[in-house]
Design an enzyme around this catalytic site. Structure first.
Site, short mmCIF file in Angstrom:
data_model
loop_
_atom_site.label_atom_id
_atom_site.label_comp_id
_atom_site.label_asym_id
_atom_site.label_seq_id
_atom_site.Cartn_x
_atom_site.Cartn_y
_atom_site.Cartn_z
N LYS A 45 0.85 -1.20 0.00
CA LYS A 45 0.00 0.00 0.00
C LYS A 45 0.88 1.25 0.00
CE LYS A 45 -3.90 -2.45 1.95
NZ LYS A 45 -4.76 -2.82 3.06
N ASP B 244 -11.10 2.67 3.20
CA ASP B 244 -11.43 1.25 3.02
C ASP B 244 -12.92 1.07 2.69
OD1 ASP B 244 -9.44 -0.73 3.21
OD2 ASP B 244 -9.20 -0.39 5.36
N GLN C 70 -5.00 -1.49 9.14
CA GLN C 70 -4.89 -2.82 8.55
C GLN C 70 -5.54 -3.86 9.47
OE1 GLN C 70 -3.77 -3.42 5.49
NE2 GLN C 70 -4.06 -5.61 5.65
#
Ligand code: GUN
Length: 284
Positions: free
Chosen positions: A52, A119, A96
């Site tokens: 990422k 997200d 995460q």
């Protein structure tokens, strides 16, 4: 033989589009910025986080990295999120998953400001998705839609079957297909006649988490098959939820594993960072 949908190529195209827009924004003195938060030392999560950050660099997006020890308390993590929420130069916050067991994941995700939830996991953003007004769409489902559309397939009026009803893939992918005017059926572990339902699909999305679950007899001739699964086989190799070798002979389009949906998740994350930055700065 099916056309292979090249997720690596399409994800690069999307990242290049993001990079071009990021360059334009820099003329206004604005740089999108993503905060990436990793708690603990899960090796798979460490790889995801590294990828990422690499994608941010490629796109010209600034990344802030927070790598916290496994013993971090929930209160400490929530405090970091509050700080990032209040920082006007930070446009996206990614925590995460999975988090260590002593931290309540739902509580953490709820704490992220919906405008910074790149997200697309916050219930507010899930709600917008369900009414067809999403700004930040969850990345893997949005990536599936891009793969279909950029392969030149029109979703409108098609029979779409999603196998799997998870909150992070199955449900949102169904909602996005419906927003594209697909006729959507969702199958899950309690579904009866699953093979029969799947074999009527023009577009079949597999998000079950079971290796090679979808076999050729479940697939209609010429169907578009999108495989969200990533499973590790006994020989160490990765495989999807679709039995690629047999289904490839019957489908019209198919995504491989790896190199299909996988790379799209990060590309759509980059797109969400850009979208969040523009929205926060009132840029269309
Ligand atoms: N862990 C596995 N996939 C994801 C994802 O898409 N987002 C986050 N935050 N964590 C993950």
């Amino acid at each position: 033989m099916a056309n292979i949908i090249d997720g690596k190529l399409i994800s690069t195209q999307i990242k290049d589009e993001v990079r071009a827009e990021v360059e334009t924004l820099s003329e206004k003195g604005i740089q999108p910025c993503l905060a990436v938060v990793l708690v603990g030392d899960d090796p798979a999560s460490a790889v995801y986080v590294r990828n990422k950050k690499k994608a941010c660099e490629y796109c010209g997006i600034k990344s802030l990295s927070y790598e916290l020890p496994d013993q971090t308390t929930e209160a400490e993590l929530l405090e970091l999120i509050d700080t990032l929420n209040a920082d006007p130069s930070c446009h996206g916050i990614l925590v995460q998953l999975p988090l260590p067991k002593h931290i309540d994941e739902e509580k953490v995700l709820l704490r992220i400001l919906p405008q910074k939830d790149v997200d697309g996991f916050h219930p507010y953003n899930v709600g917008l998705l369900s009414i067809g007004n999403a700004v930040l769409k969850s990345c893997t489902p949005a990536g599936c839609i891009e793969l279909i559309k950029r392969s030149g397939v029109d979703i409108a009026g098609k029979n779409c079957v999603v196998v799997g009803r998870s909150n992070i893939v199955g449900k949102p992918v169904g909602m996005l297909l419906m927003a594209e005017n697909g006729t959507v059926t969702t199958c899950h572990s309690k579904t009866k006649n699953m093979s029969e339902i799947c074999s009527k699909a023009d577009i079949l999305v597999a998000a079950i988490g079971k290796p090679k679950f979808i076999t050729a007899d479940m697939v209609k001739e010429g169907a578009v098959v999108i495989d969200v699964g990533i499973n590790r086989q006994e020989n160490g190799k990765l495989c999807g939820d679709v039995d690629f070798d047999s289904v490839e002979k019957k489908a019209g389009y198919i995504t491989p594993v790896p190199g299909g949906v996988g790379p799209m998740t990060i590309a759509m994350l980059m797109k969400n960072c850009l979208t969040a930055c523009k929205a926060i700065n009132n840029i269309n």
